[in-house]
Design an enzyme around this catalytic site. Structure first.
Site, PDB file in Angstrom:
ATOM      1  N   SER A  90       0.851  -1.193   0.000  1.00 20.18           N
ATOM      2  CA  SER A  90       0.000   0.000   0.000  1.00 20.18           C
ATOM      3  C   SER A  90       0.883   1.238   0.000  1.00 20.18           C
ATOM      4  O   SER A  90       2.010   1.219   0.526  1.00 20.18           O
ATOM      5  CB  SER A  90      -0.893   0.019   1.242  1.00 20.18           C
ATOM      6  OG  SER A  90      -1.553   1.265   1.383  1.00 20.18           O
ATOM      7  N   TYR A 138      -1.853  -0.128  10.545  1.00 24.80           N
ATOM      8  CA  TYR A 138      -1.947  -0.544   9.146  1.00 24.80           C
ATOM      9  C   TYR A 138      -0.712  -0.115   8.353  1.00 24.80           C
ATOM     10  O   TYR A 138      -0.106  -0.922   7.636  1.00 24.80           O
ATOM     11  CB  TYR A 138      -3.210   0.063   8.528  1.00 24.80           C
ATOM     12  CG  TYR A 138      -3.401  -0.246   7.064  1.00 24.80           C
ATOM     13  CD1 TYR A 138      -3.903  -1.473   6.664  1.00 24.80           C
ATOM     14  CD2 TYR A 138      -3.092   0.698   6.087  1.00 24.80           C
ATOM     15  CE1 TYR A 138      -4.087  -1.767   5.316  1.00 24.80           C
ATOM     16  CE2 TYR A 138      -3.264   0.423   4.740  1.00 24.80           C
ATOM     17  CZ  TYR A 138      -3.771  -0.818   4.362  1.00 24.80           C
ATOM     18  OH  TYR A 138      -3.940  -1.100   3.028  1.00 24.80           O
TER      19      TYR A 138
END
Length: 271
Positions: free
Chosen positions: A140, A153
């Site tokens: 990501s 995250y």
């Protein structure tokens, strides 16, 4: 000749489902892995209708640290695995000061520990069988760009990038390639972390115009799994519309001519 077999985690929804459907449409046998039994069954049925190819469904809780290796072994038992796509991830937005050890550990387990041990399990089986599968991890842009509520995250995705590179270094001698893609913001149907329209609009500002292209992302994964990428390993490829390169949304931060421009013009007049 047998068809190639891919395992895609997180196949019940979001990017995992898109990738699973793309591979099925391109002639791969696909085993989809997810914790959401009903949604995985529905996704498998819809993919079969769309592509004419059934996908196998394995209901697995990747929050259990030992489950990833078990899923790989079960999938391998049906057919040797040629490609593994670690797309499963969770992103329950939690403010920094409210984040506890349980939530932190769960996110790390699903997002980085399970992909690592799924890759390891596949490598062990492949080496014993004399095969050279390829692995693609879905990282990501958050790995390089923190945001509020995403400390767990973002950390997990940064760790996944390093796990990709570490795996590539140690498995390369055996012909096993491990790469990652780094998506920008893609709107996914997440009950754990629904987003507002305002949030989506802010993160959707990219260099290239238009909405995020999940088809391009899936095609990049397919390329990395293919023999066409046989000289690529340890790479992290952005699929983000250029957002990782910078932004073209800011105004010019000066008015009129700069001191450098004035000095340059004066020099030209003197010459």
């Amino acid at each position: 000749m047998s068809r190639p077999h891919a395992v895609v985690t997180g196949a019940a929804s979001g990017l995992g489902r898109t990738i699973a459907e793309d591979l099925a449409a391109q002639g791969w046998d696909v085993t989809g892995v997810d914790i959401q039994a009903d949604r995985l069954t529905q996704a498998a049925a819809e993919i079969a209708r769309a592509t004419g190819r059934a996908i196998r469904a394995l209901v697995v809780d990747l929050g259990d640290v030992g489950a990833a290796a078990g899923a790989i072994a079960e999938a391998w038992a049906t057919a040797p695995i040629d490609g593994l796509v670690n797309a499963a991830a969770i992103y329950p937005a939690i403010p920094y000061l409210e984040l506890d050890a349980k939530a932190w550990t769960h996110v790390q387990t699903v997002n980085v520990t399970s992909p690592f041990f799924a890759t390891q399990a596949l490598a062990r089986l492949a080496l014993a069988a004399g095969r050279t599968p390829a692995v693609v991890n879905v990282a990501s842009g958050a790995a390089r760009r923190a945001r509020p509520g995403a400390s767990h995250y973002s950390t997990s995705k940064a760790a996944l990038v390093m796990a990709t590179q570490a795996s590539a270094i140690e498995l390369g001698a055996h012909g096993i390639r491990v790469n990652a893609i780094s998506p920008g913001f893609f709107a996914v149907d997440s009950a754990a972390n629904p987003v507002t329209a305002e949030y989506e609009a802010l993160l959707s500002e990219t260099v290239l115009p238009g909405p995020a292209d999940a088809g391009s992302l899936a095609a990049t994964v397919r390329f990395l799994l293919s023999d066409a990428a046989r000289w690529i390993t340890g790479a992290v490829i952005p699929v983000d519309g250029g957002s990782g390169a910078g932004t073209n949304r800011l105004p010019l931060h000066w008015t009129g001519t700069t001191a450098w421009q004035r000095a340059s013009a004066a020099e030209e007049e003197r010459s």
